[in-house]
Design a protein around this motif. Structure first.
Motif, PDB file in Angstrom:
ATOM      1  N   THR A   1       0.870  -1.157   0.000  1.00 57.61           N
ATOM      2  CA  THR A   1       0.000   0.000   0.000  1.00 57.61           C
ATOM      3  C   THR A   1       0.914   1.215   0.000  1.00 57.61           C
ATOM      4  OG1 THR A   1      -1.674  -1.180   1.277  1.00 57.61           O
ATOM      5  CG2 THR A   1      -1.804   1.231   1.269  1.00 57.61           C
ATOM      6  N   VAL A   2       0.724   2.089  -0.971  1.00 52.48           N
ATOM      7  CA  VAL A   2       1.604   3.250  -1.123  1.00 52.48           C
ATOM      8  C   VAL A   2       0.789   4.518  -0.955  1.00 52.48           C
ATOM      9  CG1 VAL A   2       3.160   4.466  -2.701  1.00 52.48           C
ATOM     10  CG2 VAL A   2       3.114   1.969  -2.687  1.00 52.48           C
ATOM     11  N   THR A   3       1.210   5.355  -0.015  1.00 54.21           N
ATOM     12  CA  THR A   3       0.584   6.658   0.194  1.00 54.21           C
ATOM     13  C   THR A   3       1.682   7.711   0.250  1.00 54.21           C
ATOM     14  OG1 THR A   3       0.635   6.386   2.603  1.00 54.21           O
ATOM     15  CG2 THR A   3      -1.375   5.704   1.473  1.00 54.21           C
ATOM     16  N   THR A   4       1.291   8.945   0.078  1.00 58.50           N
ATOM     17  CA  THR A   4       2.246  10.033   0.214  1.00 58.50           C
ATOM     18  C   THR A   4       1.802  10.930   1.358  1.00 58.50           C
ATOM     19  OG1 THR A   4       1.088  11.364  -1.423  1.00 58.50           O
ATOM     20  CG2 THR A   4       2.923  10.036  -2.213  1.00 58.50           C
ATOM     21  N   SER A   5       2.772  11.547   1.967  1.00 59.67           N
ATOM     22  CA  SER A   5       2.503  12.363   3.140  1.00 59.67           C
ATOM     23  C   SER A   5       3.564  13.448   3.249  1.00 59.67           C
ATOM     24  CB  SER A   5       2.534  11.470   4.394  1.00 59.67           C
ATOM     25  OG  SER A   5       2.335  12.230   5.562  1.00 59.67           O
ATOM     26  N   SER A   6       3.259  14.429   4.049  1.00 65.85           N
ATOM     27  CA  SER A   6       4.293  15.381   4.427  1.00 65.85           C
ATOM     28  C   SER A   6       4.896  14.872   5.727  1.00 65.85           C
ATOM     29  CB  SER A   6       3.702  16.772   4.633  1.00 65.85           C
ATOM     30  OG  SER A   6       2.827  16.770   5.747  1.00 65.85           O
ATOM     31  N   TYR A   7       6.047  15.368   6.071  1.00 63.76           N
ATOM     32  CA  TYR A   7       6.679  14.943   7.319  1.00 63.76           C
ATOM     33  C   TYR A   7       5.776  15.267   8.512  1.00 63.76           C
ATOM     34  CZ  TYR A   7       9.972  14.439  11.119  1.00 63.76           C
ATOM     35  OH  TYR A   7      10.575  14.048  12.286  1.00 63.76           O
ATOM     36  N   GLU A   8       5.165  16.446   8.480  1.00 61.19           N
ATOM     37  CA  GLU A   8       4.282  16.878   9.573  1.00 61.19           C
ATOM     38  C   GLU A   8       3.155  15.888   9.837  1.00 61.19           C
ATOM     39  OE1 GLU A   8       2.699  20.681   8.514  1.00 61.19           O
ATOM     40  OE2 GLU A   8       4.454  21.764   9.205  1.00 61.19           O
ATOM     41  N   ASP A   9       2.625  15.297   8.762  1.00 60.95           N
ATOM     42  CA  ASP A   9       1.455  14.428   8.880  1.00 60.95           C
ATOM     43  C   ASP A   9       1.789  12.969   9.161  1.00 60.95           C
ATOM     44  OD1 ASP A   9      -0.182  16.618   8.442  1.00 60.95           O
ATOM     45  OD2 ASP A   9      -0.245  16.303   6.268  1.00 60.95           O
ATOM     46  N   LEU A  10       3.063  12.630   9.260  1.00 64.07           N
ATOM     47  CA  LEU A  10       3.444  11.251   9.568  1.00 64.07           C
ATOM     48  C   LEU A  10       3.095  10.912  11.015  1.00 64.07           C
ATOM     49  CD1 LEU A  10       7.001  10.975   7.968  1.00 64.07           C
ATOM     50  CD2 LEU A  10       4.922   9.871   7.162  1.00 64.07           C
ATOM     51  N   SER A  11       2.941   9.633  11.281  1.00 67.55           N
ATOM     52  CA  SER A  11       2.721   9.190  12.655  1.00 67.55           C
ATOM     53  C   SER A  11       3.981   9.446  13.473  1.00 67.55           C
ATOM     54  CB  SER A  11       2.392   7.694  12.681  1.00 67.55           C
ATOM     55  OG  SER A  11       3.536   6.942  12.319  1.00 67.55           O
ATOM     56  N   SER A  12       3.828   9.476  14.769  1.00 72.14           N
ATOM     57  CA  SER A  12       4.996   9.701  15.624  1.00 72.14           C
ATOM     58  C   SER A  12       6.001   8.557  15.476  1.00 72.14           C
ATOM     59  CB  SER A  12       4.576   9.881  17.086  1.00 72.14           C
ATOM     60  OG  SER A  12       3.888   8.739  17.539  1.00 72.14           O
ATOM     61  N   THR A  13       5.510   7.346  15.197  1.00 70.59           N
ATOM     62  CA  THR A  13       6.404   6.206  14.984  1.00 70.59           C
ATOM     63  C   THR A  13       7.259   6.420  13.740  1.00 70.59           C
ATOM     64  OG1 THR A  13       4.799   4.726  16.010  1.00 70.59           O
ATOM     65  CG2 THR A  13       6.492   3.705  14.624  1.00 70.59           C
ATOM     66  N   ALA A  14       6.626   6.834  12.647  1.00 76.78           N
ATOM     67  CA  ALA A  14       7.360   7.066  11.402  1.00 76.78           C
ATOM     68  C   ALA A  14       8.362   8.204  11.571  1.00 76.78           C
ATOM     69  CB  ALA A  14       6.388   7.374  10.265  1.00 76.78           C
ATOM     70  N   LYS A  15       7.945   9.265  12.246  1.00 78.94           N
ATOM     71  CA  LYS A  15       8.875  10.376  12.508  1.00 78.94           C
ATOM     72  C   LYS A  15      10.061   9.891  13.335  1.00 78.94           C
ATOM     73  CE  LYS A  15       5.548  14.168  12.437  1.00 78.94           C
ATOM     74  NZ  LYS A  15       4.868  15.201  13.245  1.00 78.94           N
ATOM     75  N   GLY A  16       9.788   9.064  14.333  1.00 79.44           N
ATOM     76  CA  GLY A  16      10.848   8.528  15.180  1.00 79.44           C
ATOM     77  C   GLY A  16      11.842   7.694  14.396  1.00 79.44           C
ATOM     78  N   ILE A  17      11.323   6.899  13.451  1.00 73.54           N
ATOM     79  CA  ILE A  17      12.201   6.082  12.605  1.00 73.54           C
ATOM     80  C   ILE A  17      13.122   6.979  11.791  1.00 73.54           C
ATOM     81  CG2 ILE A  17      12.226   4.552  10.585  1.00 73.54           C
ATOM     82  CD1 ILE A  17       9.605   3.308  11.749  1.00 73.54           C
ATOM     83  N   ILE A  18      12.554   7.987  11.160  1.00 73.56           N
ATOM     84  CA  ILE A  18      13.362   8.897  10.333  1.00 73.56           C
ATOM     85  C   ILE A  18      14.408   9.601  11.179  1.00 73.56           C
ATOM     86  CG2 ILE A  18      13.286  11.035   8.987  1.00 73.56           C
ATOM     87  CD1 ILE A  18      10.557  10.086   7.902  1.00 73.56           C
ATOM     88  N   GLU A  19      13.979  10.146  12.301  1.00 74.16           N
ATOM     89  CA  GLU A  19      14.896  10.911  13.151  1.00 74.16           C
ATOM     90  C   GLU A  19      16.012  10.028  13.714  1.00 74.16           C
ATOM     91  OE1 GLU A  19      12.434  12.940  16.022  1.00 74.16           O
ATOM     92  OE2 GLU A  19      11.259  13.872  14.421  1.00 74.16           O
ATOM     93  N   THR A  20      15.680   8.784  14.054  1.00 74.30           N
ATOM     94  CA  THR A  20      16.675   7.877  14.616  1.00 74.30           C
ATOM     95  C   THR A  20      17.677   7.426  13.555  1.00 74.30           C
ATOM     96  OG1 THR A  20      15.109   7.113  16.272  1.00 74.30           O
ATOM     97  CG2 THR A  20      17.011   5.691  15.830  1.00 74.30           C
ATOM     98  N   ILE A  21      17.173   6.984  12.412  1.00 74.80           N
ATOM     99  CA  ILE A  21      18.062   6.485  11.369  1.00 74.80           C
ATOM    100  C   ILE A  21      18.966   7.595  10.846  1.00 74.80           C
ATOM    101  CG2 ILE A  21      18.175   5.540   9.022  1.00 74.80           C
ATOM    102  CD1 ILE A  21      15.694   3.863   9.716  1.00 74.80           C
ATOM    103  N   LEU A  22      18.399   8.769  10.640  1.00 78.70           N
ATOM    104  CA  LEU A  22      19.195   9.872  10.097  1.00 78.70           C
ATOM    105  C   LEU A  22      19.954  10.636  11.165  1.00 78.70           C
ATOM    106  CD1 LEU A  22      16.774  11.419   7.444  1.00 78.70           C
ATOM    107  CD2 LEU A  22      18.721   9.899   7.069  1.00 78.70           C
ATOM    108  N   ASP A  23      19.644  10.377  12.426  1.00 80.19           N
ATOM    109  CA  ASP A  23      20.232  11.150  13.529  1.00 80.19           C
ATOM    110  C   ASP A  23      20.073  12.637  13.224  1.00 80.19           C
ATOM    111  OD1 ASP A  23      21.477  11.558  15.983  1.00 80.19           O
ATOM    112  OD2 ASP A  23      23.488  11.537  15.106  1.00 80.19           O
ATOM    113  N   ALA A  24      18.829  12.990  12.843  1.00 79.05           N
ATOM    114  CA  ALA A  24      18.540  14.328  12.335  1.00 79.05           C
ATOM    115  C   ALA A  24      18.525  15.380  13.435  1.00 79.05           C
ATOM    116  CB  ALA A  24      17.190  14.308  11.620  1.00 79.05           C
ATOM    117  N   ASP A  25      19.094  16.541  13.109  1.00 76.21           N
ATOM    118  CA  ASP A  25      19.035  17.678  14.022  1.00 76.21           C
ATOM    119  C   ASP A  25      17.800  18.522  13.684  1.00 76.21           C
ATOM    120  OD1 ASP A  25      19.696  19.227  11.763  1.00 76.21           O
ATOM    121  OD2 ASP A  25      21.803  19.345  12.312  1.00 76.21           O
ATOM    122  N   ASP A  26      17.558  19.562  14.468  1.00 79.06           N
ATOM    123  CA  ASP A  26      16.366  20.396  14.275  1.00 79.06           C
ATOM    124  C   ASP A  26      16.315  21.026  12.890  1.00 79.06           C
ATOM    125  OD1 ASP A  26      15.454  19.821  16.815  1.00 79.06           O
ATOM    126  OD2 ASP A  26      16.299  21.634  17.728  1.00 79.06           O
TER     127      ASP A  26
END
Length: 145
Positions: free
Chosen positions: A41-66
């Motif tokens: 199932t493929v959907t598109t989203s903005s970062y703002e609209d992602l679930s907190s789990t998905a945001k956490g995955i991105i932030e953890t893997i990328l070690d993203a700063d603010d």
């Protein structure tokens, strides 16, 4: 008069060539289709609209700063889901933007592209897209799109 017509024709050829090359870098359509063809199932989203789990995955893997998190708000996120397999594909405007996003700079101003190069070598970069997933089958789909 002949020179003006030749100049206009040459200009049109150059513009069309540049447009073709610019569109070649956008792999998002092929990636979406490849995942859909594999039953995701493929959907598109903005970062703002992602679930907190998905945001956490991105932030953890990328070690993203603010600053990077703020920048992610500009980009489309393609969410590919099949059972327990989840793949998040970040669509950047261009390959150069993707490389720039993953480039770090030390206190002396030296740029480091190691993360980009490592992810590209691992198959997590395809054109202007970056995949974040734990699924090896999702990475294969992504690489072959």
């Amino acid at each position: 008069m002949k020179n003006v017509i030749k100049l206009i024709a040459l200009s049109l050829v150059l513009v069309m060539t540049m447009a073709i090359f610019a569109s070649c870098g956008d792999k998002s359509g092929a990636i979406k289709t490849a995942f859909e063809n594999e039953g995701y199932t493929v959907t598109t989203s903005s970062y703002e609209d992602l679930s907190s789990t998905a945001k956490g995955i991105i932030e953890t893997i990328l070690d993203a700063d603010d600053e990077q998190i703020e920048e992610l708000n500009k980009y489309e996120i393609i969410v590919c889901n099949k059972g327990l397999s989840l793949a998040l594909v970040i669509k950047f405007p261009s390959t150069g933007d993707l490389e720039s996003f993953l480039t770090t700079e030390d206190k002396d101003g030296n740029k480091n592209t190691d993360l980009y190069e490592d992810l590209k070598e691992d198959g997590a970069v395809n054109g202007n897209c970056l995949i974040l997933t734990l699924s090896s089958s999702a990475i294969d789909i992504f690489k072959n799109a």
